[in-house]
Scaffold this active site. Structure first.
Site, PDB file in Angstrom:
ATOM      1  CG  ASP A   1      -0.209   0.117   2.544  1.00  0.00           C
ATOM      2  OD1 ASP A   1       0.837  -0.551   2.709  1.00  0.00           O
ATOM      3  OD2 ASP A   1      -0.682   0.861   3.416  1.00  0.00           O
TER       4      ASP A   1
ATOM      5  CD  GLU B   1       4.356   0.740   6.811  1.00  0.00           C
ATOM      6  OE1 GLU B   1       5.133   1.119   7.704  1.00  0.00           O
ATOM      7  OE2 GLU B   1       4.013   1.471   5.840  1.00  0.00           O
TER       8      GLU B   1
END
Length: 374
Positions: free
Chosen positions: A83, A143
């Site tokens: 991400d 994250e």
């Protein structure tokens, strides 16, 4: 260990393909599109894949069997994420550009380059038929917001892996990250009571006034802990100047150098009570990555990495990082940890995000040496 130019070319081509997928945190379809490509790339190198499913984005777990006499060792755990902080459409505003020794593009430095480097390291080991123990790679989907759904998956590795190595970028000087400060996001929400600000202000309870006083108290609290970094990142509330505000909230970012300070400060914040009669105050822990402090086992892992680097003609240095990542979770859980094995560059979360291309092949060679020797 092979031809550096060929390695650089292979890493660059893979990195450009990964950056071509826009993967904002919280967009499960976009994340799944890139995860499918990553899965295919690593399955071709012998990985067995499994998926940890979540509505906001799935995490990918890739297990590679050991080769040679060390096939029954505990796995080396590598941590990455796919991400990014960038929204869909950022590639149009911030296109992928290759210029001299630099590759620019959203998510290139933080941290799709780490994934591309990791792939090349495994390729090098296979090409030279070098033995190694089992390897596990976890690719996290959230994250960038503190890994709220990945935390349990990562902490479940305690006792099942020998160490944890993060594929995040190194310090800007190229040093590895040998410990990390703790990182916590806290949300203060206030519910008051609306009233006419001129005709009957005394019948209202200002959520904004309550919030402001709470934030001032937090500032006073932090004076007793000068090592703590405290940032009021978001403040919002109310709606009209002639209405006593009925709601307000603030989100606060905190960084802790050590676990003891973290514990005391968070306990104080979570125990906060309303100042005004009738006001309702909620203190919510949005995300928390515990402080990962230097210690004997972490120092030993870094020493092993230094030896592996010497085997491929490199020198390593390391120091603590104020930024947080998933190695906070492994290091804080007692797993020997090390981070910063990704590409050199700069501009994480910024429009000038870029990868330093000459760092790619040496990092792949270093990772291969670590996999072979640890």
């Amino acid at each position: 260990m092979g031809n550096p130019q060929e390695q650089t070319t292979a890493i660059l081509e893979r990195l450009k393909r990964y950056v071509g997928f826009e993967t904002p945190t919280g967009d499960p379809d976009a994340l799944a599109d890139l995860a499918a490509v990553i899965r295919g790339d690593f399955e071709a190198l012998g990985a067995t894949a499994s998926v940890d499913e979540h509505p906001t984005g799935d995490h990918l777990v890739l297990d590679f069997p050991g080769i040679g006499r060390r096939r029954d060792d505990k796995p080396l755990l590598f941590l990455a994420h796919h991400d990014t902080v960038w929204p869909k459409g950022q590639l149009e505003r911030m296109p992928l550009v290759l210029e001299g020794d630099t590759l620019r593009g959203p998510g290139s430095y933080d941290m799709k380059a780490g994934l591309a480097i990791f792939h090349e390291a495994l390729t090098l080991l296979g090409r030279h038929d070098l033995e190694r123990g089992p390897i596990r790679l976890i690719v996290v989907a959230d994250e960038e917001i503190g890994s709220p759904t990945a935390r349990a998956l990562i902490e479940a590795q305690v006792g099942h892996v020998s160490c944890a190595i993060g594929l995040e970028p190194p310090h800007t000087g190229g040093e590895l990250k040998t410990s990390r400060w703790g990182s916590t996001r806290v949300r203060l929400s206030v519910v008051g009571k609306e009233a006419h600000a001129a005709l009957a202000p005394e019948t209202g309870i200002s959520a904004i006034d309550e919030l402001v006083d709470q934030l001032l108290n937090i500032r006073l609290l932090m004076r007793g802990y000068p090592s703590v970094l405290c940032n009021f990142g978001t403040v919002s509330g109310g709606g009209r100047t002639n209405v006593v505000a009925g709601t307000a909230f603030a989100e606060i970012g905190l960084r802790f150098k050590d676990a003891a300070t973290e514990k005391v400060v968070l306990a104080s914040l979570l125990a906060t009570e309303p100042i005004r009669p009738g006001a309702v105050l909620t203190v919510e822990l949005l995300s928390n990555r515990p402080a990962w402090a230097a210690g004997e086992s972490h120092d030993a892992l870094f020493a092993d990495a230094v030896k592996a680097a010497k085997a491929v003609g490199q020198t390593l240095e390391g120091r603590a990082a104020t930024g947080a990542a998933d190695t906070n979770l492994t290091g804080g859980s007692g797993i020997p940890s090390l981070d910063g094995l990704g590409a050199s560059g700069c501009g994480a979360h910024a429009v000038d995000e870029q990868v330093h291309i000459p760092s790619l092949a040496p990092r792949a060679q270093l990772l291969a040496a670590i996999m072979h020797t640890l």
